[in-house]
Design an enzyme around this catalytic site. Structure first.
Site, PDB file in Angstrom:
ATOM      1  N   GLN A   1      -5.007  -5.518   6.915  1.00  0.00           N
ATOM      2  CA  GLN A   1      -5.948  -6.488   6.370  1.00  0.00           C
ATOM      3  C   GLN A   1      -5.886  -7.832   7.099  1.00  0.00           C
ATOM      4  OE1 GLN A   1      -8.171  -5.506   4.317  1.00  0.00           O
ATOM      5  NE2 GLN A   1      -7.254  -3.560   3.710  1.00  0.00           N
TER       6      GLN A   1
ATOM      7  N   HIS B   1       0.859  -1.185   0.000  1.00  0.00           N
ATOM      8  CA  HIS B   1       0.000   0.000   0.000  1.00  0.00           C
ATOM      9  C   HIS B   1       0.896   1.237   0.000  1.00  0.00           C
ATOM     10  CE1 HIS B   1      -2.870   2.960   1.669  1.00  0.00           C
ATOM     11  NE2 HIS B   1      -3.845   2.128   1.347  1.00  0.00           N
TER      12      HIS B   1
END
Length: 407
Positions: free
Chosen positions: A205, A125
């Protein structure tokens, strides 16, 4: 847990009634961006603002003392949830992004020097790329990037070949926010430590989907955001090994993070207070506590099994639609990314929205990964405890309509 075996089958979850923001017939498939909130979390936040609110660590009156106890109880709850050795190893931050930036400034900014190297992966990310670029530019360090395996995992064989004693930091995602691929954290830690590097794991996540024990994993830093864990926005956690936190300078100055202030010299509080300048997000911490209670009342093993079953259902059905390309491994953790030939993901998202199916469409704050995949963007369906087979059926029906519209 770092290497996940296939989860045992379990009864489907029936929790959608716990989520007041999910109306009947709406398929919310954007949990990887942010999770909806169960009523228990809403109630905890409402009570904290409406009945018991006061400042923490300051007031001598009873309500302030009670709120301080509740705030620190939330820290203890977090520590137990992720297997920390002590609550003092857990720093409350605004989210994983702030946690990574804190480490980039307070650890990397003081420990790295010109010629040192940082190792990232292709699937990170932006929040696990840009802070390291900024730190590297300040000190003259360099960044290396680990490629992916053919099924979309961080290639740890390649990482082993790339790592040298010049590498001082490794930063990897535990679970990819685009591909859902799960990192073998214990092996990544062993590789990093084998050359004397520290390793930070982005657990945004992972924490809502799989059991995490930072002590057993052996990493040096671990970060996650509360809002992906069915908690409120504006609260997250940086966990760090005590010796590393103790050696790090504060990154913001203000109230609460001090030991003693004078115009001649200021001394700082011990961690975690050193890194929590100003009035904290008190109610956010209490909401996070409630979210952890909620998740653990279901059980992370059950959640992982439930989401794995939905991923399998979705991937199998999407694979039957002409022109659809699937990304990531078949055993991805709760996330399915895909594209359709000649159809922009934003068009997919818009047509699905008309059918009351909410997905994410775009580059998912992972532009280098999109380039590696050879696409500008993907559509992404991500699952949570409130989803079920009917949501997958709604997704597939919507995709069939996309196929009809675009021929």
């Amino acid at each position: 847990m770092s290497v996940l075996t296939a989860p045992a089958a379990s009864a489907p979850l029936d929790t959608v009634a716990d989520f007041p923001a999910i109306p009947d017939g709406w398929a919310y498939l954007d949990t990887a961006a942010t999770a909806q909130k169960p009523q228990a979390v809403v109630d905890a936040i409402t009570a904290a603002y409406g009945e018991t609110y006061a400042t923490v660590h300051r007031g001598v009156y009873q309500r302030s003392a009670d709120m301080t106890l509740a705030y620190e109880a939330a820290r203890r709850r977090v520590a137990g949830f992720i297997g920390a050795g002590s609550p003092d190893e857990c720093v409350f931050v605004r989210g994983a992004t702030e946690g990574i930036n804190l480490v980039a400034q307070c650890w990397a900014g003081t420990q790295l020097k010109a010629g040192d190297r940082i190792l990232l992966s292709m699937l990170e990310h932006h929040s696990n790329i840009v802070p390291w670029q900024m730190a590297a530019e300040r000190v003259g360090a360099a960044i290396d990037v680990v490629p992916l395996t053919t099924d979309g995992r961080i290639d740890l064989d390649a990482a082993a070949a790339m790592l040298t004693p010049a590498h001082k930091l490794v930063a990897f995602a535990h679970v990819s926010n685009v591909l859902g691929s799960v990192l073998d954290v214990e092996r990544a830690v062993a590789l990093a430590h084998g050359v004397g590097a520290k390793i930070l794991i982005d657990g945004c996540q992972a924490v809502p989907r799989v059991p995490v024990d930072v002590t057993a994993l052996g990493c040096d830093f671990y970060v996650f955001s509360g809002h992906k864990l069915y908690g409120p926005t504006g609260i997250g956690v940086l966990w760090g090994k005590p010796d590393l936190l103790d050696a790090m300078p504060p990154w913001q100055g203000g109230g609460s993070m001090i030991d003693k202030v004078s115009f001649q010299r200021t001394t700082y509080a011990a961690p975690p207070g050193r890194f929590e300048a100003g009035t904290p997000h008190i109610v956010g911490a209490l909401g996070l506590h409630a979210a952890i209670d909620y998740v653990e009342s279901i059980g992370l093993e059950r959640i992982h099994a439930h989401e794995t079953a939905l991923v399998a259902q979705a991937r199998d059905a999407l694979a039957t639609i002409p022109g659809v390309r699937l990304f990531g491994p078949a055993d991805s953790a709760g996330i399915v990314s895909f594209a359709m030939e000649e159809v922009h993901p934003h068009d997919i998202g818009t047509i699905l929205d008309e059918a009351r199916v909410a997905i994410r469409a775009g580059h998912h704050c992972a532009q280098p990964l999109m380039e590696a995949l050879g696409v500008a963007a993907t559509a992404r369906a991500s699952f949570g405890v409130y989803n079920g087979p009917r949501d997958v059926e709604a997704l597939i029906a919507g995709m069939a309509r996309v196929a009809r519209i675009f021929g």
